[in-house]
Write an enzyme that holds these catalytic residues in place. Structure first.
Site, mmCIF file in Angstrom:
data_model
loop_
_atom_site.group_PDB
_atom_site.id
_atom_site.type_symbol
_atom_site.label_atom_id
_atom_site.label_comp_id
_atom_site.label_asym_id
_atom_site.label_seq_id
_atom_site.Cartn_x
_atom_site.Cartn_y
_atom_site.Cartn_z
ATOM 1 N N GLY A 18 -2.627 5.644 5.646
ATOM 2 C CA GLY A 18 -3.806 5.424 4.625
ATOM 3 C C GLY A 18 -4.119 6.553 3.873
ATOM 4 O O GLY A 18 -4.157 6.612 2.621
ATOM 5 N N GLY A 35 -1.353 8.261 9.550
ATOM 6 C CA GLY A 35 -1.638 9.053 8.662
ATOM 7 C C GLY A 35 -1.133 8.254 6.979
ATOM 8 O O GLY A 35 -1.200 8.848 6.104
ATOM 9 N N SER A 82 -1.342 7.828 1.305
ATOM 10 C CA SER A 82 -1.292 6.704 0.323
ATOM 11 C C SER A 82 -2.292 7.145 -0.727
ATOM 12 O O SER A 82 -1.961 7.106 -1.902
ATOM 13 C CB SER A 82 -1.476 5.348 0.563
ATOM 14 O OG SER A 82 -2.933 4.875 1.021
ATOM 15 N N ARG A 83 -3.488 7.869 -0.316
ATOM 16 C CA ARG A 83 -4.560 8.289 -1.323
ATOM 17 C C ARG A 83 -4.142 9.433 -1.824
ATOM 18 O O ARG A 83 -4.405 9.894 -3.055
ATOM 19 C CB ARG A 83 -5.790 8.331 -0.620
ATOM 20 C CG ARG A 83 -6.375 6.633 -0.315
ATOM 21 C CD ARG A 83 -7.710 6.719 0.269
ATOM 22 N NE ARG A 83 -7.744 7.266 1.822
ATOM 23 C CZ ARG A 83 -7.462 6.079 2.866
ATOM 24 N NH1 ARG A 83 -7.036 4.943 2.441
ATOM 25 N NH2 ARG A 83 -7.439 6.530 3.927
ATOM 26 N N TYR A 118 -11.419 -3.646 0.204
ATOM 27 C CA TYR A 118 -10.302 -2.814 0.118
ATOM 28 C C TYR A 118 -9.379 -3.851 1.127
ATOM 29 O O TYR A 118 -7.917 -4.061 0.728
ATOM 30 C CB TYR A 118 -10.518 -1.467 0.671
ATOM 31 C CG TYR A 118 -9.337 -0.746 1.041
ATOM 32 C CD1 TYR A 118 -8.322 -0.093 0.115
ATOM 33 C CD2 TYR A 118 -9.153 -0.352 2.408
ATOM 34 C CE1 TYR A 118 -7.281 0.426 0.443
ATOM 35 C CE2 TYR A 118 -8.173 0.690 2.956
ATOM 36 C CZ TYR A 118 -7.175 0.862 1.837
ATOM 37 O OH TYR A 118 -6.323 1.654 2.112
ATOM 38 N N HIS A 172 4.112 0.967 5.684
ATOM 39 C CA HIS A 172 3.574 1.755 6.536
ATOM 40 C C HIS A 172 4.484 2.736 7.329
ATOM 41 O O HIS A 172 4.801 2.444 8.402
ATOM 42 C CB HIS A 172 2.701 1.159 7.628
ATOM 43 C CG HIS A 172 1.208 1.290 7.735
ATOM 44 N ND1 HIS A 172 0.581 1.233 6.755
ATOM 45 C CD2 HIS A 172 0.417 1.878 8.955
ATOM 46 C CE1 HIS A 172 -0.777 1.687 6.997
ATOM 47 N NE2 HIS A 172 -0.702 1.926 8.316
#
Length: 349
Positions: free
Chosen positions: A204, A202, A207-208, A239, A197
């Site tokens: 998450g 921001g 990461s996508r 998840y 992290h």
């Protein structure tokens, strides 16, 4: 150091990889739609991805809200944090889709993508593009955007720069050596990124974005046409559970990669399944619908919805003729009607 010697390739993992790779290999044959149809599929998938990825982190904007916001991006005036996050995610997605071949996985590029992601976020001005300076953690949110609590603790600000350098070096070395299947390599990299992290906020969403980037670079060219983010949003509890189960073991001598990799690969398989269904529907629609009905469906697919007034302007046909086409499209399961009378509108089922 990232340890993968304890990684077990179970029949279930192998089966999921095979399913995704079979679709990857068939994409050229399945994706022979006209450019405008592919463009419409990509637009819908992009809206779903932006909406889902920001809602996972607590946004309250619907896909319809996102579609409306994207049509006015050139204004650069976003009054709420949710709107700012959506606008930033849209811009960074466009960048990745347009330039994925030129974005190597380096710390500088990761920082630049983070800066682009938060470019409109007023509260993030000081820390965007910079590693965190205070402790943070992974939090879960319900469907209304309310926090549910901490999922797991993350790396300290002191350790973050070293860990990022290690994981970027590890990924590039492993990718060059071709020791792990690309889907396993990407899945492991993403969960380690989330365990660290590295940014104050921001992580998450980034990461996508990085998942999409790495999948494109690995040859999964269909990714822009089906939303992986929407699959994750639909399975948020699973998840977070998979993240928690793997995260706590990453720094041990025998990390348990299975929970996260199973979730990640199942999500990829579901992404493929949803795109396959869309492609089959496209073929059926193109083959079976009258020209006027096809115009209605195409407009709804591209814009997210259609009204009678829009259909009249689009087709220059009379209201009674269009009423019959709308009625048939609803009966055949192509459209869903919302509202009544002149306020009615339709969207794809």
């Amino acid at each position: 150091m990232i340890r993968t010697d304890s990684l077990q390739i179970t029949p279930e993992i192998l089966g999921l990889i095979t399913r995704v790779d079979e679709f990857k290999g068939a994409w050229r044959a399945l994706g022979t739609l006209a450019p405008d149809r592919l463009s419409a599929l990509r637009r819908v998938a992009t809206i779903e991805s932006i909406g889902s990825s920001t809602r996972i982190e607590g946004s309250r904007l619907s896909d319809r809200d996102v579609e409306r916001l994207l049509s006015n991006l050139q204004t650069n005036t976003f009054t709420t944090r949710d709107e700012q996050e959506v606008a930033g995610y849209a811009e960074v997605m466009d960048l990745v889709f347009a330039s994925w071949q030129d974005i190597s996985l380096t710390e500088n590029h990761i920082k630049q993508l983070h800066q682009n992601l938060l470019v409109y976020s007023d509260k993030d001005t000081r820390h965007r593009g910079h590693y965190k300076t205070s402790n943070n953690s992974v939090a879960a949110f319900d469907e209304k955007g309310n926090p549910l609590g901490v999922v797991f603790e993350t790396a300290s600000p002191f350790d973050t720069p070293r860990l990022l350098t290690e994981m970027v070096t590890w990924f590039n070395d492993e990718r060059a050596a071709n020791r792990l299947h690309p889907l396993l390599l990407i899945g492991i990299w993403v969960v380690v990124f989330l365990e660290i992290h590295p940014f104050q906020d921001g992580n998450g969403r980034l990461s996508r974005v990085l998942t999409t980037l790495l999948l494109l670079q690995a040859g999964y060219a269909y990714v822009p046409y089906s939303s992986l983010e929407s699959v994750i949003e639909q399975s948020k509890e699973t998840y977070y559970l998979a993240l928690r189960q793997t995260q706590g073991t990453i720094r041990s001598d025998a990390p348990n990669w299975q929970p996260w990799l199973l979730f990640f690969l199942k999500a990829l398989a579901q992404q493929v399944h949803q795109l396959n269904r869309k492609l089959e529907r496209e073929k059926l629609v193109l083959a079976a619908l009258p020209t006027l009905a096809l115009q209605i469906v195409e407009f709804a697919r591209e814009h997210g919805r259609i009204t009678m007034a829009e259909a009249i302007r689009l087709t220059d046909s009379n209201r009674n003729t269009l009423k019959q086409h709308f009625r048939t499209l609803v009966e055949q399961g192509h459209l869903v009607r919302h509202g009544a009378g002149r306020g009615a509108w339709y969207e794809l089922r």
